[in-house]
Write a protein that holds these residues in place. Structure first.
Motif, mmCIF file in Angstrom:
data_model
loop_
_atom_site.group_PDB
_atom_site.id
_atom_site.type_symbol
_atom_site.label_atom_id
_atom_site.label_comp_id
_atom_site.label_asym_id
_atom_site.label_seq_id
_atom_site.Cartn_x
_atom_site.Cartn_y
_atom_site.Cartn_z
ATOM 1 N N LEU A 35 -45.833 -26.148 42.306
ATOM 2 C CA LEU A 35 -45.899 -27.342 43.148
ATOM 3 C C LEU A 35 -47.342 -27.718 43.471
ATOM 4 C CD1 LEU A 35 -42.977 -26.768 45.684
ATOM 5 C CD2 LEU A 35 -43.009 -28.264 43.684
ATOM 6 N N MET A 36 -48.171 -26.718 43.713
ATOM 7 C CA MET A 36 -49.583 -26.978 44.019
ATOM 8 C C MET A 36 -50.255 -27.663 42.835
ATOM 9 S SD MET A 36 -50.541 -23.446 46.030
ATOM 10 C CE MET A 36 -52.290 -23.790 46.138
ATOM 11 N N GLU A 37 -49.958 -27.176 41.633
ATOM 12 C CA GLU A 37 -50.586 -27.733 40.428
ATOM 13 C C GLU A 37 -50.018 -29.102 40.068
ATOM 14 O OE1 GLU A 37 -50.537 -26.646 35.758
ATOM 15 O OE2 GLU A 37 -51.078 -25.000 37.107
ATOM 16 N N LYS A 38 -48.705 -29.202 40.046
ATOM 17 C CA LYS A 38 -48.063 -30.433 39.576
ATOM 18 C C LYS A 38 -48.198 -31.606 40.556
ATOM 19 C CE LYS A 38 -43.903 -32.052 37.346
ATOM 20 N NZ LYS A 38 -42.779 -31.646 36.535
ATOM 21 N N PHE A 39 -48.174 -31.299 41.864
ATOM 22 C CA PHE A 39 -48.187 -32.366 42.869
ATOM 23 C C PHE A 39 -49.438 -32.349 43.751
ATOM 24 C CE2 PHE A 39 -43.726 -31.613 41.848
ATOM 25 C CZ PHE A 39 -43.347 -32.897 41.466
ATOM 26 N N GLU A 40 -50.395 -31.473 43.427
ATOM 27 C CA GLU A 40 -51.639 -31.352 44.185
ATOM 28 C C GLU A 40 -51.381 -31.104 45.670
ATOM 29 O OE1 GLU A 40 -54.175 -34.679 43.273
ATOM 30 O OE2 GLU A 40 -54.296 -34.117 41.170
ATOM 31 N N LEU A 41 -50.391 -30.252 45.946
ATOM 32 C CA LEU A 41 -50.094 -29.882 47.323
ATOM 33 C C LEU A 41 -50.976 -28.712 47.726
ATOM 34 C CD1 LEU A 41 -46.174 -29.927 47.316
ATOM 35 C CD2 LEU A 41 -47.731 -31.740 48.029
ATOM 36 N N GLY A 42 -51.261 -28.612 49.005
ATOM 37 C CA GLY A 42 -51.981 -27.461 49.523
ATOM 38 C C GLY A 42 -51.058 -26.254 49.553
ATOM 39 N N HIS A 43 -51.634 -25.079 49.733
ATOM 40 C CA HIS A 43 -50.872 -23.830 49.752
ATOM 41 C C HIS A 43 -49.751 -23.880 50.795
ATOM 42 C CE1 HIS A 43 -50.413 -19.411 49.387
ATOM 43 N NE2 HIS A 43 -50.110 -19.495 50.672
ATOM 44 N N GLY A 44 -50.092 -24.256 52.016
ATOM 45 C CA GLY A 44 -49.099 -24.301 53.086
ATOM 46 C C GLY A 44 -48.018 -25.337 52.841
ATOM 47 N N GLN A 45 -48.416 -26.483 52.283
ATOM 48 C CA GLN A 45 -47.442 -27.529 51.981
ATOM 49 C C GLN A 45 -46.442 -27.044 50.924
ATOM 50 O OE1 GLN A 45 -50.322 -30.498 50.756
ATOM 51 N NE2 GLN A 45 -49.978 -31.669 52.630
#
Length: 141
Positions: A35-45
């Motif tokens: 999710l972090m890679e594909k959607f550029e979300l932060g770790h907590g998100q």
């Protein structure tokens, strides 16, 4: 926070749940990283999305001992304090902009904290560090 994530990624929680289930990944950390890679979300998100989408309660993770961190919040988080090593504490600061200092490390924009500083003795909790914490506090509303 979830509404902001959904707006940023263009996906709803049920969409995320389908995506995670179909990914073929099984470990929480792998799902979070995807999710972090594909959607550029932060770790907590990304961590929150995985827990909510898979309806996990964290009990299996809680069975293993962890080194915990502590977040300080007003309207939003302004400081995170936690162990880095046996002798060093990591202080995460959410301030938008702090003056350059060799003790401050600027983090990537998707990180939970904008800056971090490592503290290994009480003497390092000086006026500069207290000032950075105050700036973060003031900006957190």
């Amino acid at each position: 926070m979830l509404k902001n994530i959904e707006a940023k990624a263009g996906k709803t929680l049920p969409d995320f749940a389908k995506l995670l289930t179909k990914s073929g990944l099984t470990k929480h950390g792998e799902l979070r990283s995807m999710l972090m890679e594909k959607f550029e979300l932060g770790h907590g998100q990304a961590n929150m999305v995985v827990h909510l989408a898979l309806k996990s309660d964290g009990q299996s993770a809680a069975a293993a001992p962890k080194k915990g961190s502590l977040s300080y919040r007003r309207k939003k988080q302004f400081v995170r304090v936690g162990p880095k090593t046996k002798t060093v504490i990591d202080v995460g600061l959410a301030a938008k902009s702090l003056p350059a200092d060799s003790r401050l490390k600027e983090m990537p924009s998707a990180s939970m904290c904008r800056y971090t500083s490592r503290v290994s003795s009480a003497a390092e909790v000086d006026a500069a560090l207290r000032g950075w914490i105050k700036t973060s506090y003031d900006e957190a509303g």
